[in-house]
Design a protein around this motif. Structure first.
Motif, PDB file in Angstrom:
ATOM      1  N   GLU A  38      -4.990  -9.728  -2.252  1.00 52.02           N
ATOM      2  CA  GLU A  38      -3.709 -10.263  -2.726  1.00 52.02           C
ATOM      3  C   GLU A  38      -3.900 -11.656  -3.324  1.00 52.02           C
ATOM      4  OE1 GLU A  38      -1.489  -8.335  -3.138  1.00 52.02           O
ATOM      5  OE2 GLU A  38      -1.373  -6.867  -1.531  1.00 52.02           O
ATOM      6  N   GLU A  47       2.452 -10.533  -6.434  1.00 54.02           N
ATOM      7  CA  GLU A  47       1.204 -10.693  -5.672  1.00 54.02           C
ATOM      8  C   GLU A  47       1.265 -11.936  -4.771  1.00 54.02           C
ATOM      9  OE1 GLU A  47      -0.417  -8.148  -5.606  1.00 54.02           O
ATOM     10  OE2 GLU A  47      -0.913  -7.303  -7.558  1.00 54.02           O
ATOM     11  N   HIS A  86       3.116 -10.857  -1.889  1.00 52.92           N
ATOM     12  CA  HIS A  86       2.285 -10.021  -1.006  1.00 52.92           C
ATOM     13  C   HIS A  86       1.358 -10.891  -0.162  1.00 52.92           C
ATOM     14  CE1 HIS A  86       2.515  -6.448  -4.087  1.00 52.92           C
ATOM     15  NE2 HIS A  86       3.687  -6.837  -3.635  1.00 52.92           N
ATOM     16  N   GLU A  91       2.864  -2.167  -5.669  1.00 53.26           N
ATOM     17  CA  GLU A  91       1.516  -1.775  -6.106  1.00 53.26           C
ATOM     18  C   GLU A  91       1.580  -0.525  -6.981  1.00 53.26           C
ATOM     19  OE1 GLU A  91      -0.907  -3.701  -5.965  1.00 53.26           O
ATOM     20  OE2 GLU A  91      -0.404  -5.051  -4.329  1.00 53.26           O
TER      21      GLU A  91
HETATM   22 FE   LIG Z   1      -0.542  -6.852  -4.149  1.00 53.80          FE
END
Ligand SMILES: [Fe+2]
Ligand SMILES: [Fe+2]
Length: 269
Positions: free
Chosen positions: A35, A64, A67, A147
């Motif tokens: 990530e 991201e 995440h 994702e």
């Molecule tokens: Fe990710």
């Protein structure tokens, strides 16, 4: 989806047992590193060749980064400290400035595998009996949905580029073969940690499942042949793949939007 999800047959980790905690910590540590590297898709925003690509990378960078923080929260919730990433994860998540390789290797194949691990391993093997797991799974479900978008982008761009540059098929196929060789090494490193465990007993079956899914994905995208060729042909394709990869290491990240923005905005023919 190219296949039904792998079934771990109810095998779960015990988040109170030290050996199991080490295994979960190992998986989560790879995810956290992945990530962190996902965030530098910001570099792809700089090199975006269309407004659509710019929009995607802007959105991806934000996702991201989110995440990364979600995985950090999972570590804190489980009272674990992250480990350094495995070398295979470092290799597979390295940024590539050559756009065709980036979309095929990082988004379509790479994030495809990430999704397999998040959706199939983590969502099935974290035990619902642990009161912390419901919230963790909620976070993971958000990550998986996003994702899926990244994989879809990689697949769409890979197919567009293959139509434009059909010569990419051979090196792409060679890189698939290489990835199918290297990626199971991480599963092996994992399986070696605790033999005889109910989840680990499923690892070989899961690896075979991921390989079969990737093979079907590559066929659907148009760069894997209908039948796997013999060793010599595979080796030849891998040599092409390596050559393209080496060449990609010399690609520079160059900005493009200032050359295409008028056309992209509909002002120029
Ligand atoms: Fe990710
Ligand atoms: Fe992603």
């Amino acid at each position: 989806m190219d296949a039904e999800p792998y079934d771990f047959k109810g095998a779960t980790f015990d988040l109170a047992a030290p050996a199991d905690r080490e295994l979960v910590r190992f998986i989560l540590s790879q995810a956290l590193y992945g990530e962190a590297t996902g965030v530098y898709c910001g570099k792809s925003l700089y090199a975006a060749g269309s407004l659509e690509a710019a929009r995607f990378y802007l959105r991806q960078a934000r996702q991201e980064l989110n995440h990364l923080e979600l995985f950090a929260e999972i570590f804190r919730k489980l009272e674990m400290d992250p480990l350094p990433a495995h070398w295979v994860v470092r290799l597979l998540s390295a940024h590539n400035n050559y756009y065709p390789l980036k979309v095929m290797m990082e988004h379509a194949l790479g994030e495809g595998m990430v999704l397999d691990i998040f959706r199939e391993v983590l969502l099935q093997t974290l035990p619902d009996s642990d009161p912390r797991v419901a919230d963790i799974k909620k976070k993971l479900t958000v990550v998986c949905r996003e994702e899926e978008e990244h994989v879809a982008w990689g697949e769409k761009e890979t197919m567009r580029l293959l139509a434009e540059k059909p010569w990419l098929k051979k090196p792409f196929y060679g890189l698939l073969e290489l990835q199918l060789t290297v990626a199971p090494m991480i599963a092996q490193a994992f399986a070696d940690r605790a033999q005889g465990h109910t989840v680990l007993a499923q690892v070989p079956g899961f690896v075979a499942h991921v390989r079969a899914r990737m093979w079907k994905q590559a066929q659907r995208l148009g760069f894997a042949p209908a039948e796997r060729p013999g060793f010599a042909a595979r080796l030849w394709a891998m040599a092409w793949g390596v050559a393209l990869f080496v060449r990609s290491q010399f690609a520079r990240s160059t900005s493009k939007l200032e050359h295409v923005y008028l056309k992209e905005l509909g002002f120029a023919p």
